[in-house]
Design a protein around this motif. Sequence first.
Motif, PDB file in Angstrom:
ATOM      1  N   THR A  89      47.705 -45.523 100.588  1.00 25.45           N
ATOM      2  CA  THR A  89      47.556 -44.606  99.460  1.00 25.45           C
ATOM      3  C   THR A  89      47.382 -45.288  98.101  1.00 25.45           C
ATOM      4  O   THR A  89      46.605 -44.797  97.271  1.00 25.45           O
ATOM      5  N   TYR A 112      43.846 -46.033  97.911  1.00 22.80           N
ATOM      6  CA  TYR A 112      43.157 -44.739  97.916  1.00 22.80           C
ATOM      7  C   TYR A 112      43.184 -44.105  96.524  1.00 22.80           C
ATOM      8  O   TYR A 112      42.164 -43.607  96.025  1.00 22.80           O
ATOM      9  N   SER A 168      52.875 -33.866 102.387  1.00 22.41           N
ATOM     10  CA  SER A 168      51.777 -34.816 102.219  1.00 22.41           C
ATOM     11  C   SER A 168      50.474 -34.097 101.876  1.00 22.41           C
ATOM     12  O   SER A 168      49.689 -34.575 101.041  1.00 22.41           O
ATOM     13  N   TYR A 201      48.198 -34.809  98.398  1.00 20.04           N
ATOM     14  CA  TYR A 201      46.793 -35.221  98.326  1.00 20.04           C
ATOM     15  C   TYR A 201      45.917 -34.135  97.692  1.00 20.04           C
ATOM     16  O   TYR A 201      45.024 -34.432  96.889  1.00 20.04           O
ATOM     17  N   TYR A 251      54.385 -37.629  95.201  1.00 20.27           N
ATOM     18  CA  TYR A 251      54.363 -38.802  96.077  1.00 20.27           C
ATOM     19  C   TYR A 251      55.786 -39.140  96.532  1.00 20.27           C
ATOM     20  O   TYR A 251      56.017 -39.520  97.686  1.00 20.27           O
TER      21      TYR A 251
END
Length: 442
Positions: A274, A277, A331, A335, A349
């Motif tokens: 992540t 990302y 999660s 996102y 997060y």
Amino acid sequence: MDTHQTSPTNGAAPARPLNRQDYKTLSLAALGGALEFYDFIIFVFFAVVIGNLFFPPDMPDWLRQFQTFGIFAAGYLARPLGGIIMAHFGDLFGRKRMFTLSIILMALPTLAMGLLPTYAAIGIGAPLALLALRILQGAAIGGEVPGAWVFVSEHVPDRHTGYACGTLTAGLTAGILLGSLIATAINTSFTQAQIADWAWRIPFIVGGVFGLVAMYLRRWLHETPVFAEMQARKALAEELPLKTVLKAHKRAVVVSMLLTWLLSAAIVVVILMTPAYLQKQFGVDPATSLKANSLATIALTIGCIVAGRVIDRIGSGATFIGGSALLGVSSYVFYQTMTTDPSQLYLLYTVAGFFVGIVGAVPYVMVRAFPAPVRFTGLSFSYNVSYAIFGGLTPMVVTLWMKADPLAPAHYVASLCTLGLVLGFYLLLNQRGGAKLAFATR
């Protein structure tokens, strides 16, 4: 699955509270695991820099990252070999010996990575050398993680198995936290030019030193009571441990592998991938993404211990049903929200990181799935083969998927949480069905 072991040979210590020696064993095992796991994962926090330094500069960015994660995956693909070999000798000659050996096999390659010349200096030899060292790291961690779970679970009373496994897993995730903190410090203290020039080497050299510290700490650990009794009673495996596992414990292997797939999706995607990302997809600067990752990993470490406590009290079925649902929702919200409101980064997060802590309950199921004479081998084979396939390929699959779907990480994790729900219901039926659905004959 048999959740009512009663004799030491079956992996249970006499019913008693945790004592001072138990806490010492858990602390030393968790701390050593943290230092070794740091060595294994520090690579991923510098994946962008390593990709730029170890591959041709004219290579397309997506291909460079794909190949960088391919080298990262090689560490996972090498895990079964190291894990099976160490587990074989661990079941025959002792848990502690293999638990100590894995340290040196990790420390030296990590130190060497920090000293490697780059593509600009030696061309194609740079990524090939990096690949070879990553394979050695994978072989080492393949013996470390399952060995650590078996080691702590065989030291504590049966009713504290979940807490012991959760605490050890928290130690491993603390290694991720340590990596995140050091990566954050590097990105905060140096410019990107300095990092690309030389500062990226610091965490790898530090990791080599950590490995030596971990090796020293393990001098104070003792062989597990379960193995010592089996040895005294001459009750060790009578044939090749892996042969016994594959012949007599197929269901235990399948369920353990599927649980490992869930574990790998949670750790590799939500925690390890992540930061990169966030940087690539949403333009979050490296320091900010790593600070958020540190918060998530702190929450993960706490979540592992909580999951271990919970599974001791309510059992594996209910724990995985609730934990998988909460991880999937948290999660996905994280996102999805990043696409519209990045200001929620830290909070969301952290929440998602806490529910990744369900991974702390996974080893509880696996150590109870195999009888003591083949426990190390059964757990190691199931965990490492599954992690090699799913954990190793996940970064590449998700990277390619993101070309068509920016929310690929969210969809991948949600899919695996659905699997976690199914496994939770299976485990719940197993608890209620008793011996009828037991994985192993005790």
